[in-house]
Scaffold this motif. Structure first.
Motif, mmCIF file in Angstrom:
data_model
loop_
_atom_site.group_PDB
_atom_site.id
_atom_site.type_symbol
_atom_site.label_atom_id
_atom_site.label_comp_id
_atom_site.label_asym_id
_atom_site.label_seq_id
_atom_site.Cartn_x
_atom_site.Cartn_y
_atom_site.Cartn_z
ATOM 1 N N LEU A 87 0.834 -1.195 0.000
ATOM 2 C CA LEU A 87 0.000 0.000 0.000
ATOM 3 C C LEU A 87 0.873 1.250 0.000
ATOM 4 N N ILE A 88 0.588 2.174 -0.928
ATOM 5 C CA ILE A 88 1.342 3.420 -1.030
ATOM 6 C C ILE A 88 0.452 4.567 -0.566
ATOM 7 N N HIS A 89 0.877 5.283 0.468
ATOM 8 C CA HIS A 89 0.153 6.469 0.908
ATOM 9 C C HIS A 89 0.558 7.629 0.002
ATOM 10 N N LEU A 90 -0.382 8.145 -0.757
ATOM 11 C CA LEU A 90 -0.073 9.202 -1.707
ATOM 12 C C LEU A 90 -0.123 10.575 -1.057
ATOM 13 N N VAL A 91 -1.281 10.956 -0.555
ATOM 14 C CA VAL A 91 -1.416 12.262 0.095
ATOM 15 C C VAL A 91 -2.505 12.159 1.152
ATOM 16 N N ASN A 92 -2.283 12.807 2.282
ATOM 17 C CA ASN A 92 -3.249 12.861 3.374
ATOM 18 C C ASN A 92 -3.268 14.284 3.903
ATOM 19 N N PHE A 93 -4.393 14.959 3.788
ATOM 20 C CA PHE A 93 -4.484 16.298 4.365
ATOM 21 C C PHE A 93 -5.818 16.479 5.072
ATOM 22 N N GLN A 94 -5.813 17.338 6.079
ATOM 23 C CA GLN A 94 -7.004 17.504 6.887
ATOM 24 C C GLN A 94 -7.097 18.911 7.459
ATOM 25 N N LYS A 95 -8.323 19.291 7.761
ATOM 26 C CA LYS A 95 -8.597 20.526 8.498
ATOM 27 C C LYS A 95 -8.645 20.221 9.989
ATOM 28 N N ASN A 96 -9.293 19.108 10.313
ATOM 29 C CA ASN A 96 -9.361 18.589 11.677
ATOM 30 C C ASN A 96 -9.701 17.111 11.568
ATOM 31 N N GLN A 97 -9.959 16.459 12.704
ATOM 32 C CA GLN A 97 -10.129 15.012 12.672
ATOM 33 C C GLN A 97 -11.376 14.553 11.923
ATOM 34 N N PHE A 98 -12.318 15.445 11.686
ATOM 35 C CA PHE A 98 -13.557 15.058 11.016
ATOM 36 C C PHE A 98 -13.617 15.480 9.556
ATOM 37 N N ASN A 99 -12.667 16.276 9.097
ATOM 38 C CA ASN A 99 -12.711 16.788 7.730
ATOM 39 C C ASN A 99 -11.350 16.593 7.076
ATOM 40 N N SER A 100 -11.283 15.625 6.158
ATOM 41 C CA SER A 100 -9.976 15.250 5.613
ATOM 42 C C SER A 100 -10.135 14.542 4.267
ATOM 43 N N LEU A 101 -9.014 14.444 3.570
ATOM 44 C CA LEU A 101 -8.931 13.655 2.338
ATOM 45 C C LEU A 101 -7.649 12.843 2.391
ATOM 46 N N SER A 102 -7.737 11.582 2.059
ATOM 47 C CA SER A 102 -6.558 10.726 1.986
ATOM 48 C C SER A 102 -6.634 9.887 0.722
ATOM 49 N N ALA A 103 -5.481 9.622 0.132
ATOM 50 C CA ALA A 103 -5.428 8.851 -1.112
ATOM 51 C C ALA A 103 -4.329 7.808 -1.022
ATOM 52 N N THR A 104 -4.602 6.634 -1.564
ATOM 53 C CA THR A 104 -3.629 5.549 -1.568
ATOM 54 C C THR A 104 -3.642 4.857 -2.924
ATOM 55 N N ALA A 105 -2.600 4.102 -3.180
ATOM 56 C CA ALA A 105 -2.529 3.269 -4.382
ATOM 57 C C ALA A 105 -1.905 1.939 -3.993
#
Length: 201
Positions: free
Chosen positions: A80-98
């Protein structure tokens, strides 16, 4: 069974169920992120910061523990490759993997997705979290993605958080994006960031 979507889910469920404080983040080092594996570029919305590698690894470890309570056998995430993970706080975020996906080795993609969705549902219910789910599709930057919408409820029946999980086979990878939100403003910001992302040919 491939684990890409499941680890995206666990990433969020652990934050919700086990971590009441906002995780430590690194200072942002980019305004855009590009994945060479997928040929994908996304702009990081203002007000969102990348998650530290230590936090990502800690969340993944807790996620594997939660998964181990419902899965038969061990699900490996070594590829699993973690591409990008960004968040405003613990309830609002975007994460992408490949994750590399070989149809001859890993099996039919849609069938695998159905198994992963069931495992996602079982993992949440095993944590005594009430959920509603809905499957569908969405077109993002010219690509049709499978979607899995999840609504998480608190003990009193209130909605605590929503998740939208996107996945598709792209350039030999099971590419997944997970969006978490608890309000309409952040939902729009995160979905638009993904919709406006670009894929190279």
């Amino acid at each position: 069974m491939k684990s890409n979507l499941l680890y995206l889910l666990i990433f969020a469920s652990v934050l919700l169920a086990c971590n009441s404080s906002t995780p430590k983040t690194d200072e942002p080092k980019f305004e855009t992120y590009t994945s060479k594996e997928i040929g994908w570029t996304i702009e990081i919305p203002k007000g969102y910061k990348p998650l530290s590698q230590n936090r990502i690894e800690a969340n993944e470890k807790k996620g594997k523990e939660a998964l181990g309570k419902v899965a038969e056998g061990e699900v490996s995430n070594t590829n699993l490759i973690h591409l990008v993970n960004f968040q405003k706080n613990q309830f609002n975020s975007l994460s992408a993997t490949a994750e590399p996906y070989d149809l001859s080795r890993d099996g039919e993609y849609i069938a695998n997705n159905q198994l992963v969705k069931k495992l996602i549902f079982d993992t949440y219910t095993n944590q005594k979290i009430k959920v509603d789910t809905l499957s569908g599709t969405a077109i993002i930057a010219g690509n049709t993605f499978y979607t899995f919408n999840i609504k998480l409820y608190g003990p009193s029946g209130e909605v605590l958080m929503n998740q939208i999980m996107y996945n598709q086979l792209i350039k030999g990878y099971d590419f997944g994006v997970n969006i978490n939100y608890n309000n309409e403003t952040d939902k729009d910001i995160l979905i638009n960031a993904f919709k406006n992302s670009k894929f190279s040919k």
